[in-house]
Motif scaffolding. Structure first.
Motif, PDB file in Angstrom:
ATOM      1  N   SER A  93       0.870  -0.973   0.064  1.00 32.91           N
ATOM      2  CA  SER A  93       0.133  -0.101  -0.076  1.00 32.91           C
ATOM      3  C   SER A  93       0.987   1.368  -0.029  1.00 32.91           C
ATOM      4  O   SER A  93       0.500   2.134  -0.759  1.00 32.91           O
ATOM      5  N   HIS A  94       1.881   1.375   0.715  1.00 37.09           N
ATOM      6  CA  HIS A  94       2.778   2.392   0.501  1.00 37.09           C
ATOM      7  C   HIS A  94       3.510   2.487  -0.570  1.00 37.09           C
ATOM      8  O   HIS A  94       3.552   3.855  -0.933  1.00 37.09           O
ATOM      9  N   ILE A  95       3.825   1.655  -1.288  1.00 34.93           N
ATOM     10  CA  ILE A  95       4.553   1.593  -2.698  1.00 34.93           C
ATOM     11  C   ILE A  95       3.355   2.171  -3.640  1.00 34.93           C
ATOM     12  O   ILE A  95       3.919   3.049  -4.460  1.00 34.93           O
ATOM     13  N   LEU A  96       2.551   1.547  -3.612  1.00 37.76           N
ATOM     14  CA  LEU A  96       1.213   2.080  -4.560  1.00 37.76           C
ATOM     15  C   LEU A  96       1.024   3.624  -4.224  1.00 37.76           C
ATOM     16  O   LEU A  96       0.796   4.522  -5.090  1.00 37.76           O
ATOM     17  N   LEU A  97       1.036   3.886  -2.810  1.00 36.11           N
ATOM     18  CA  LEU A  97       0.619   5.426  -2.673  1.00 36.11           C
ATOM     19  C   LEU A  97       1.992   6.543  -3.138  1.00 36.11           C
ATOM     20  O   LEU A  97       1.382   7.350  -3.668  1.00 36.11           O
ATOM     21  N   ILE A 132       3.163  10.478  -7.242  1.00 40.09           N
ATOM     22  CA  ILE A 132       4.081  11.014  -8.454  1.00 40.09           C
ATOM     23  C   ILE A 132       3.110  11.312  -9.771  1.00 40.09           C
ATOM     24  O   ILE A 132       3.412  12.383 -10.178  1.00 40.09           O
ATOM     25  N   MET A 133       2.208  10.262  -9.872  1.00 40.29           N
ATOM     26  CA  MET A 133       1.713  10.644 -11.043  1.00 40.29           C
ATOM     27  C   MET A 133       0.793  11.743 -11.007  1.00 40.29           C
ATOM     28  O   MET A 133       0.293  12.586 -11.822  1.00 40.29           O
TER      29      MET A 133
END
Length: 410
Positions: A390-394, A399-400
């Motif tokens: 979840s942290h990596i996806l966040l 950034i996007m």
């Protein structure tokens, strides 16, 4: 009179003609290129940083006699990879498998293990797969290991790999065992490295009633018990039996607890003693951990469906006592629960339950790193946590969003 633009080079930079015809979009384009380069560089640095495991020594003051030695045996233990093989979706192929592979690479590079142990459930749906699909799972596993595929490793069978007692197929167990190093047709095995003995047991078969596969596991336990008793000079005192459902028989001998081999199996033993027990929420964290704050306990996931047995499922008490009495394990490593646990049984045998190393199982995967001292019987145990999905996806989403905001603003 104002000269024309083509009359002289003297007015090239300051002449109003050039100032009037400059392109305002050029600055935005350059800004986007710079932002893109910065974003890519930042992501590369972030991926390397977040892929590094944060390892914490469990009970660091437990054995003051433990000494660091380059000849010590270093073992990385993982469990519940829950690979899907040819049934993997885009999320698994391009995101989860990519990061799991980086987790393995960074772990190997930083910890430099001598041996890799996989404690079952390599496959998420192995019991339902055909042989060709099982082969794709193994190929996926080797691809994840990447350049470290030549590292010595040993795998244990789990319930997701071979199914439950109702559909336990001896031929299928034999075939799967033949594809994993060191396993006999029943899914058991024994090997020695650096004078340390390991015994692998097919814990799934020990859950079953009167069938040939379970009897085969009992023979393996009895054989290993006899070998270690001969090596240590143990003396038989009596014979004990259990109830009718689990007719385990073992010989009580004078081998002291902890003098036997290292036991590897998928299901944890029944916890009959409780002198020390802890999960990952009880561990002390280093304040300079690379992934500080990512280690809170999270609820198990079921993205790939629930398993045959519940996560709290253990071996029955009869089978647990059978293993403890017959083999006198030096230490036991198990899995299945998807969570880390450190438990001491009634006979002082220590059991470490290895957490799941898969985002299919939990948001915060992890593994165990064990160091066996060259001389003596001391063992150092570290729990290693990995980044939350979840942290990596966040981070990616943030950034996007920032990139899109800059584009719209420009």
């Amino acid at each position: 009179m104002v000269p024309r633009c083509s009359e002289t080079h003297f007015f090239f930079q300051t002449h109003p003609c050039f100032m009037h015809h400059s392109n305002p979009r050029m600055g935005v384009t350059v800004g986007l290129k710079v932002l893109s380069l910065v974003a890519i560089a930042s992501l590369l640095v972030f991926e390397e940083w977040v892929s590094t495991p944060a390892c914490n020594l469990v009970d660091p003051f437990e054995d003051p006699k433990f000494e660091d030695d380059p000849e010590n045996l270093k073992v990385m233990l993982v469990a519940d990879l829950l690979l899907l093989g040819s049934e993997s979706g885009y999320l698994s192929v391009f995101f989860r498998d990519y990061y799991i592979s980086k987790f393995f690479r960074k772990s190997f590079e930083s910890l430099k293990p001598d041996l890799l142990l996989v404690l079952g459930d390599v496959s998420a749906k192995g019991s339902e797969l055909t042989r060709s699909k099982w082969t794709s799972v193994l190929q996926q596993f080797y691809q994840i290991l990447g350049p470290f595929v030549d590292l010595p490793f040993h795998a244990v069978l789990g319930d997701r790999d071979i199914g439950d007692c109702s559909d336990l197929d001896l031929n299928k167990v034999n075939w799967i065992s033949s594809k994993l190093p060191g396993l006999d047709p029943s899914g058991c095995g024994a090997f020695e490295i650096n004078n340390i003995s390991f015994v692998t047991l097919n814990a799934v078969a020990l859950l079953c009633g009167n069938n040939s596969l379970r009897f085969g596991i009992e023979k393996v336990i009895e054989r290993e018990s006899l070998e270690f008793r001969d090596e240590t000079g143990g003396i038989n005192d009596s014979i004990n039996t259990t109830d009718a459902n689990y007719n385990f028989m073992w010989r009580v001998h004078s081998m002291p607890s902890g003098s036997g081999p290292v036991i590897l199996l998928h299901f944890p033993l029944k916890q009959t003693g409780n002198q020390r027990q802890g999960g990952i929420d009880t561990l002390k964290r280093s304040p300079i951990s690379l992934i500080e704050g990512l280690n809170e306990v999270s609820k198990p996931r079921e993205h790939i469906g629930a398993g045959v047995y519940k996560l709290l499922h253990t071996l029955p008490q009869n089978a647990s006592e059978y293993i403890l009495q017959a083999l006198k394990p030096r230490i036991i490593f198990s899995a299945h629960s998807h969570s880390f646990s450190d438990h001491v049984h009634f006979d002082q045998t220590r059991e470490i339950t290895v957490p799941a190393m898969s985002w299919n199982a939990r948001d915060d995967p992890g593994f165990v790193f064990a160091t066996f001292q060259k001389t003596g019987r001391a063992i150092s145990i570290s729990y290693c946590s990995l980044a939350r999905e979840s942290h990596i996806l966040l981070v990616y989403i943030s950034i996007m969003v920032l990139f899109c905001f800059f584009c719209l603003k420009g």
